[in-house]
Design a protein around this motif. Structure first.
Motif, PDB file in Angstrom:
ATOM      1  N   SER A   1     -13.583   4.910  10.541  1.00 53.64           N
ATOM      2  CA  SER A   1     -13.605   5.770   9.351  1.00 53.64           C
ATOM      3  C   SER A   1     -12.279   5.634   8.620  1.00 53.64           C
ATOM      4  O   SER A   1     -11.282   5.182   9.187  1.00 53.64           O
ATOM      5  CB  SER A   1     -13.795   7.236   9.750  1.00 53.64           C
ATOM      6  N   VAL A   2     -12.287   6.015   7.354  1.00 49.46           N
ATOM      7  CA  VAL A   2     -11.079   5.912   6.537  1.00 49.46           C
ATOM      8  C   VAL A   2      -9.912   6.612   7.221  1.00 49.46           C
ATOM      9  O   VAL A   2      -8.824   6.052   7.380  1.00 49.46           O
ATOM     10  CB  VAL A   2     -11.323   6.525   5.135  1.00 49.46           C
ATOM     11  N   ARG A   3     -10.159   7.833   7.667  1.00 49.57           N
ATOM     12  CA  ARG A   3      -9.065   8.597   8.242  1.00 49.57           C
ATOM     13  C   ARG A   3      -8.588   7.989   9.563  1.00 49.57           C
ATOM     14  O   ARG A   3      -7.386   7.945   9.840  1.00 49.57           O
ATOM     15  CB  ARG A   3      -9.496  10.049   8.485  1.00 49.57           C
TER      16      ARG A   3
ATOM     17  N   GLY B   1      -1.116   3.733  10.191  1.00 46.80           N
ATOM     18  CA  GLY B   1       0.038   4.416   9.615  1.00 46.80           C
ATOM     19  C   GLY B   1       0.116   4.223   8.110  1.00 46.80           C
ATOM     20  O   GLY B   1       1.162   3.878   7.569  1.00 46.80           O
ATOM     21  N   VAL B   2      -1.012   4.462   7.440  1.00 49.48           N
ATOM     22  CA  VAL B   2      -1.043   4.207   6.010  1.00 49.48           C
ATOM     23  C   VAL B   2      -1.826   5.313   5.306  1.00 49.48           C
ATOM     24  O   VAL B   2      -2.544   6.069   5.939  1.00 49.48           O
ATOM     25  CB  VAL B   2      -1.679   2.815   5.754  1.00 49.48           C
ATOM     26  N   ASN B   3      -1.654   5.427   4.025  1.00 43.38           N
ATOM     27  CA  ASN B   3      -2.327   6.439   3.231  1.00 43.38           C
ATOM     28  C   ASN B   3      -3.841   6.226   3.224  1.00 43.38           C
ATOM     29  O   ASN B   3      -4.312   5.128   2.927  1.00 43.38           O
ATOM     30  CB  ASN B   3      -1.782   6.366   1.799  1.00 43.38           C
ATOM     31  N   PRO B   4      -4.603   7.261   3.566  1.00 39.92           N
ATOM     32  CA  PRO B   4      -6.062   7.109   3.591  1.00 39.92           C
ATOM     33  C   PRO B   4      -6.653   6.643   2.257  1.00 39.92           C
ATOM     34  O   PRO B   4      -7.668   5.953   2.239  1.00 39.92           O
ATOM     35  CB  PRO B   4      -6.571   8.505   3.942  1.00 39.92           C
TER      36      PRO B   4
ATOM     37  N   LEU C   1       6.470  12.625   9.803  1.00 41.57           N
ATOM     38  CA  LEU C   1       5.578  11.634   9.199  1.00 41.57           C
ATOM     39  C   LEU C   1       4.204  11.689   9.850  1.00 41.57           C
ATOM     40  O   LEU C   1       3.187  11.570   9.181  1.00 41.57           O
ATOM     41  CB  LEU C   1       6.180  10.227   9.335  1.00 41.57           C
ATOM     42  N   GLY C   2       4.176  11.893  11.163  1.00 41.34           N
ATOM     43  CA  GLY C   2       2.899  12.003  11.868  1.00 41.34           C
ATOM     44  C   GLY C   2       2.062  13.145  11.321  1.00 41.34           C
ATOM     45  O   GLY C   2       0.873  12.988  11.036  1.00 41.34           O
ATOM     46  N   ALA C   3       2.702  14.304  11.159  1.00 43.64           N
ATOM     47  CA  ALA C   3       1.986  15.463  10.625  1.00 43.64           C
ATOM     48  C   ALA C   3       1.520  15.180   9.209  1.00 43.64           C
ATOM     49  O   ALA C   3       0.392  15.484   8.829  1.00 43.64           O
ATOM     50  CB  ALA C   3       2.886  16.692  10.638  1.00 43.64           C
ATOM     51  N   LEU C   4       2.391  14.567   8.433  1.00 47.56           N
ATOM     52  CA  LEU C   4       2.071  14.246   7.057  1.00 47.56           C
ATOM     53  C   LEU C   4       0.819  13.387   6.977  1.00 47.56           C
ATOM     54  O   LEU C   4      -0.129  13.676   6.256  1.00 47.56           O
ATOM     55  CB  LEU C   4       3.247  13.483   6.458  1.00 47.56           C
ATOM     56  N   PHE C   5       0.792  12.331   7.754  1.00 46.64           N
ATOM     57  CA  PHE C   5      -0.328  11.416   7.729  1.00 46.64           C
ATOM     58  C   PHE C   5      -1.613  12.098   8.165  1.00 46.64           C
ATOM     59  O   PHE C   5      -2.681  11.862   7.594  1.00 46.64           O
ATOM     60  CB  PHE C   5      -0.051  10.214   8.644  1.00 46.64           C
TER      61      PHE C   5
ATOM     62  N   VAL D   1       8.590   5.665   3.815  1.00 44.23           N
ATOM     63  CA  VAL D   1       7.323   6.130   3.243  1.00 44.23           C
ATOM     64  C   VAL D   1       6.633   5.040   2.446  1.00 44.23           C
ATOM     65  O   VAL D   1       5.716   5.293   1.679  1.00 44.23           O
ATOM     66  CB  VAL D   1       7.545   7.373   2.358  1.00 44.23           C
ATOM     67  N   GLU D   2       7.076   3.795   2.657  1.00 44.83           N
ATOM     68  CA  GLU D   2       6.537   2.646   1.930  1.00 44.83           C
ATOM     69  C   GLU D   2       5.013   2.617   1.951  1.00 44.83           C
ATOM     70  O   GLU D   2       4.373   2.371   0.939  1.00 44.83           O
ATOM     71  CB  GLU D   2       7.116   1.368   2.553  1.00 44.83           C
ATOM     72  N   GLU D   3       4.432   2.884   3.115  1.00 44.85           N
ATOM     73  CA  GLU D   3       2.970   2.772   3.242  1.00 44.85           C
ATOM     74  C   GLU D   3       2.224   4.028   2.830  1.00 44.85           C
ATOM     75  O   GLU D   3       1.007   4.048   2.814  1.00 44.85           O
ATOM     76  CB  GLU D   3       2.588   2.446   4.692  1.00 44.85           C
ATOM     77  N   PHE D   4       2.960   5.085   2.516  1.00 39.43           N
ATOM     78  CA  PHE D   4       2.294   6.352   2.232  1.00 39.43           C
ATOM     79  C   PHE D   4       2.141   6.597   0.733  1.00 39.43           C
ATOM     80  O   PHE D   4       1.203   7.224   0.279  1.00 39.43           O
ATOM     81  CB  PHE D   4       3.109   7.484   2.873  1.00 39.43           C
ATOM     82  N   ILE D   5       3.084   6.049  -0.020  1.00 38.85           N
ATOM     83  CA  ILE D   5       3.108   6.301  -1.460  1.00 38.85           C
ATOM     84  C   ILE D   5       2.089   5.450  -2.203  1.00 38.85           C
ATOM     85  O   ILE D   5       1.951   4.265  -1.924  1.00 38.85           O
ATOM     86  CB  ILE D   5       4.524   6.001  -2.001  1.00 38.85           C
ATOM     87  N   GLU D   6       1.367   6.061  -3.130  1.00 39.72           N
ATOM     88  CA  GLU D   6       0.395   5.300  -3.924  1.00 39.72           C
ATOM     89  C   GLU D   6       0.888   5.038  -5.328  1.00 39.72           C
ATOM     90  O   GLU D   6       0.668   3.983  -5.901  1.00 39.72           O
ATOM     91  CB  GLU D   6      -0.915   6.063  -4.018  1.00 39.72           C
ATOM     92  N   ASP D   7       1.483   6.072  -5.926  1.00 38.92           N
ATOM     93  CA  ASP D   7       2.050   5.914  -7.266  1.00 38.92           C
ATOM     94  C   ASP D   7       3.534   6.184  -7.141  1.00 38.92           C
ATOM     95  O   ASP D   7       3.958   6.948  -6.279  1.00 38.92           O
ATOM     96  CB  ASP D   7       1.433   6.925  -8.243  1.00 38.92           C
TER      97      ASP D   7
END
Lengths: 122, 239, 230
Positions: free
Chosen positions: A36-38, A45-48, C165-169, C189-195
């Motif tokens: 699943s996406v999540r 370790g990446v944004n869903p 970061l774990g909680a954030l994700f 946060v390279e992999e977390f940011i979209e914009d």
């Protein structure tokens, strides 16, 4: 943490490649469900949202399909997966050749390199 | 409603150690005076110390209640809370007013007991009048000081530089205008009414007129100052 | 557009912290506000949280100016330690609960557990890492629509950063929740940011979708940050 991404390339592309590789390797059988996406987001370790985008593109390419309310699955089309295997192998070959070209080896050195590779794979 | 009550409780709890200390100090002092005082010395008059002391101390505590929010960065949470900004000065004011009420009650009770024990023979005044006078004086000045302090603090946190200077300027500026306007204002307000007090000093009957002018003038000034402070909190105060 | 900033200026005595800033934030995504210290990130966050007033310009969140109703839908984690030092962790959570709709006390306790925070310890006695982790507990104990995180990892020990970061994700409600995160530790946060928006001296010097920038420039957000900062 998670998957070793190359931060200089779009992340959604790398996610797509990873799913393709898993299918090509047989880790996910044809018609098999992908995480699943999540779950994948957490694993890698990446944004869903980025995973969601990757899945959308994979679906657009016809590599995966979504069953409403059930999840996303790799295509059952063997030929399609085969096609992807060839594509991935081909681009790996191109990268390798390009890298070797940049070293400027002569014929003997190239032959020696080929011999060593054959040894690695036997 | 619940958020407002929660914030009020926090304002009350924040300085309860000081409240506790002041209450205990007052009780200890009053007990000491009651037990060891005598009618022919002035020692029992020390009972006035908590009364006047808290009247001076509490406005400083109120000022500290504001300043500490900015000093310890808790203003970041306070101003981000989903409430109308005017509640911030109002609830601090009310919480410290409760402190004032408690300390007024204990210090006046102590004073009354001392009066009854040592001075009732010399001065006779009705219980109601005793408490009335005590309350009138204590609360009119408390309200005024509190309002002035709240306005000073609101002004201070409407700017980023020269805060101390601005606070001082507000203080003296207000004092100046207040003194200038006091006489005519009080005279005008005196017309509203008065209260006649009778007491006996050394057997002689004395009547004292308490005019309402001054307490009313203080209340009006207090309201205006508080109103300005609230306005500043709604429009200018920021982190 | 869930956040709209138009022509925003903020002056402090002697300097302009923000100069003619205009941008929008899309709902459900993570927007990175990247910049050096002093670039105006924190000022921007304070204005979005409604605790600092603009000198000039307009800010609209959920289509309206910032009112208490709007604030009830925003979780703000400032760079500083903003909690009352005399409260215990438990008292702090109990204090904040009534203000934010949907606050889940059980969730809060679970997060406290995950973050390994001592409930009965006074906030003032917590270590820097614990204070940083506490902020994240507060942010995700209720279903806010916008989370403003100003330097959530700054000056915090690596194990705490990992937990944060774990909680954030895992807590980020992608698609529904919008996160604005500012940092100068971009690689984390390279992999977390979209914009992304790059701020320098109060103005935007570069902005766009993270993956698009990577494709166009062949550089990571971190490398672009180095470029832009000089």
């Amino acid at each position: 943490m998670g998957f070793p991404f190359d931060p200089t390339r779009p992340i959604y592309l790398q996610i797509m490649e990873e799913i393709k590789k898993r299918a090509v390797r047989g880790e996910i059988p044809p018609g098999g469900q992908i995480p699943s996406v999540r779950d994948l987001a957490k694993e890698m370790g990446v944004n869903p949202n980025t995973v969601a985008r990757a899945y959308l593109e994979l679906e657009r390419e016809g590599f995966v399909f979504t069953k409403r309310g059930q999840g996303t699955y790799v295509t059952q089309d063997f030929a399609r997966i085969e096609q992807e295997r060839e594509r991935l192998a081909e681009s790996a070959r191109q990268r390798f050749l390009k890298e070797i070209e940049s070293l400027g080896l002569n014929e003997d050195q190239k032959a020696e390199l080929l011999r060593k590779i054959e040894e690695d794979w036997s | 409603m619940k958020p407002i009550v929660t914030l009020f409780k926090k304002e009350f709890k924040e300085h309860r150690l000081i409240l506790f200390f002041l209450v205990v100090a007052t009780v200890v002092l009053d007990l000491y005076l009651l037990l060891t005082g005598s009618s022919d010395s002035a020692k029992p008059l020390w009972v006035l110390a908590p009364y006047s002391g808290t009247l001076i101390i509490l406005p400083f505590l109120l000022a500290h209640a504001f300043t500490s929010e900015w000093k310890s960065d808790t203003a970041y949470v306070l101003l981000a809370l989903p409430i109308r900004p005017f509640w911030i000065p109002v609830l601090k004011f009310l919480a410290l007013l409760c402190y004032a009420g408690i300390l007024f009650g204990i210090s006046t009770l102590g004073g009354y007991l001392v009066y009854v024990r040592f001075y009732a023979n010399h001065v006779s005044i009705s219980t109601a009048d005793f408490w009335l006078l005590s309350a009138l004086f204590y609360f009119s000045w408390t309200l005024l000081f509190f309002s002035l302090v709240t306005l000073m603090e609101a002004a201070k946190f409407s700017v980023h530089r020269y805060r101390g200077l601005l606070g001082t300027a507000v203080f003296f500026g207000t004092l100046f205008f207040w003194v200038r306007l006091s006489d005519p204002a009080v005279r005008w307000l005196d017309r509203i009414g008065h209260y006649t007090l009778t007491l006996r000093i050394e057997g002689e009957l004395i009547t004292q007129t308490i005019r309402f002018g001054e307490p009313l003038w203080i209340a009006i000034t207090g309201a205006v100052l508080l109103g300005l402070a609230v306005l500043l909190f709604e429009t200018k105060v920021e982190v | 557009m869930i956040i709209e900033v138009e022509g925003l200026w903020k002056r402090y005595p002697g300097t302009w912290a923000l100069r003619d800033l205009s941008f929008t934030a899309k709902k459900g995504r993570v927007l990175g506000i990247l910049g050096e210290n002093g670039s105006g990130k924190s000022t921007l966050f304070r204005i979005l949280a409604g605790i600092t007033r603009p000198t000039r310009g307009k800010v609209r969140i959920f289509g309206t100016p910032i009112t208490p109703t709007v604030k009830a839908r925003i979780a703000y984690l400032p760079e500083v330690q903003p909690y009352y030092p005399w409260m215990t962790v438990r008292e702090l959570l109990e204090f904040l609960a009534p203000f934010y709709p949907g606050w889940d006390p059980q969730k809060a306790l679970n997060l406290v557990d995950f973050m390994q925070l001592p409930l009965e310890k006074k906030v003032g006695d917590l270590s820097k890492g614990q204070k940083g982790r506490l902020k994240v507990v507060v942010a995700f104990s209720w279903p806010s629509e916008i989370v403003l995180m100003d330097e959530p990892l700054g000056g915090i020990d690596p194990p705490s950063r990992k937990r944060i970061l774990g909680a954030l994700f895992s807590e980020f409600r992608y698609g529904e929740q919008t996160i604005l995160i500012s940092t100068h530790l971009v690689s984390e946060v390279e992999e977390f940011i979209e914009d992304v928006i790059y701020l320098k001296d109060g103005s935007i010097v570069l902005s766009g979708h993270a993956d698009q920038l990577r494709e166009e420039r062949g550089k990571s957000l971190s490398e672009l940050f180095e470029e832009v900062a000089t």
